[in-house]
Scaffold this active site. Structure first.
Site, PDB file in Angstrom:
ATOM      1  N   CYS A  47       0.871  -1.281  -0.007  1.00  0.00           N
ATOM      2  CA  CYS A  47      -0.165  -0.059   0.100  1.00  0.00           C
ATOM      3  C   CYS A  47       0.794   1.115  -0.039  1.00  0.00           C
ATOM      4  CB  CYS A  47      -0.803  -0.160   1.249  1.00  0.00           C
ATOM      5  SG  CYS A  47      -0.240  -0.323   2.864  1.00  0.00           S
ATOM      6  N   ARG A  48       0.567   2.278   1.008  1.00  0.00           N
ATOM      7  CA  ARG A  48       1.436   3.435   0.834  1.00  0.00           C
ATOM      8  C   ARG A  48       2.618   3.344   1.469  1.00  0.00           C
ATOM      9  NH1 ARG A  48      -3.534   7.058   3.081  1.00  0.00           N
ATOM     10  NH2 ARG A  48      -4.638   7.052   1.127  1.00  0.00           N
TER      11      ARG A  48
END
Lengths: 216, 216
Positions: free
Chosen positions: A178-179
């Site tokens: 993800c981030r």
DNA sequence: ATTCTATTCAATAACTTAATTGAATAGTTG
DNA sequence: CAACTATTCAATTAAGTTATTGAATAGAAT
């Protein structure tokens, strides 16, 4: 101009940058802006601050030329100016995470399970993806995937996973990202997939880390 | 702990770092400390500041764990904590130099000749040193060479060059480097050698740039 | 053209940072 | 152990930074 004045001028200019990133909210803004473009309103909501204050922080970043603004309809979208900025933010985070046990402890307290999950680094992924069958999924919201993702990753936003997991292969290792390490989305995805008997592992590095490795 | 408190804590910790480097004098200190260990007194003289103020700035850097102190005789020597710090300082400088035309202009005004001298980058040096005969000389003071230098470079401190230039080869290209682009020593060396009919060129990158390229 | 809306600006008050001074300290040296 | 010295500490003053509020603006939409 004397040599000392010269040096003062140079370090004065450099400190326009360091001054701009010296504030925690502005670091948070830059970190968000590393993923995609955001409007002031969205950013304000995300960092829990009034729109006016958020705007002022963005002005500071803009004057230091770390971010750029562009209008789109009624909104003004901000984005990081270039890869040098990403590298700077990344250098701060690297230093912070290796240095301050506090950060790690805070994160661990917040989510005990997260550290018990199997996870790999970007480098390990690169190596292993040559040898074994690996499927890389990007579980961030679609707009962030659209504004840039790791090569060969497919987009399965976390909310959609419950509908789409049946299409995933059971004979491949599924790597979710993800981030970055502060983000919980990949972790959630891995927990869910493991509960459905997939072989899923998390990668803590995000798109930005991958992107920065490409150029050098 | 709520998610927003968590984020505040994390970015709060990160901003301890960015806060510490937000001041021009502290950037200058870190830049000096990138080359070698210095005593407080030496640093104070170099940055044109009282010993007390210099000490206070060093305390700030120490609390943020960007530098370490150790006693040696009557003096206390400071040094950067590790390579992460070098990378951070380097990221700031890279961004600054590419971004702010002001800096370049200031430097150019200060020394018109410097930009007319032939110069190469670290990468070019690496490439060419395989093919042609190149001699790499480090013209910084001996203690800086001693605390780290580019592989295969030989030390010829600028003040000694006038005595020792006769030992240098005329059939090789001589590449001189010093602390980095802000430093004038390599430039002086190249001008002198060229006047003596050597083939000398400057490299603007310094030891730190080389060192950071080694690990990655 | 007028309305609408996202963003920016300006003023303020609380707080933080910085340079300066002179005194204190800690540790070495003779 | 007394003298010395490099460094740190503490107090002060001046300057800079931040969040908040409410008003202003600029541009799009109708």
């Amino acid at each position: 101009m004397a040599s000392s004045e010269l040096k003062d001028k140079v370090y004065g200019e450099l400190s326009r940058i360091t001054q701009a990133i010296s504030n925690p909210k502005r670091m948070e803004l830059l970190d968000l802006l590393s993923q995609k473009s955001w409007s002031v309103e969205e950013l304000a909501r995300e960092i829990n601050m009034s729109v006016a204050s958020t705007s002022q922080h963005l002005q500071v970043l803009k004057v230091a030329r770390l971010v750029q603004a562009r209008r789109q309809g009624n909104f003004i979208f901000y984005q990081v100016a270039d890869d040098h900025v990403l590298r700077l933010v990344s250098a701060v985070k690297d230093l912070g995470f290796t240095r301050y046990a506090e950060i790690d402890r805070v994160l661990q307290d917040y989510n005990e399970e997260s550290h018990s999950l199997e996870s790999i680094t970007l480098e390990e992924l690169m190596k292993r993806s040559g040898k074994e069958k690996i499927m890389l999924i990007d579980v961030r919201p679609p707009d962030e995937y659209a504004s840039g993702h790791i090569r060969n990753a497919i987009s399965i936003p976390l909310p959609e996973l419950k509908k789409r997991f049946k299409d995933l292969p059971k004979d491949k290792t599924i790597v979710a990202y993800c981030r970055g390490p502060l983000c919980v989305m990949a972790q959630e995805a891995v927990k869910f997939l493991n509960s459905k008997k997939f072989k899923a592992i998390r990668m803590e590095d995000g798109y930005v880390d991958w992107k920065l490795k490409q150029v050098s």
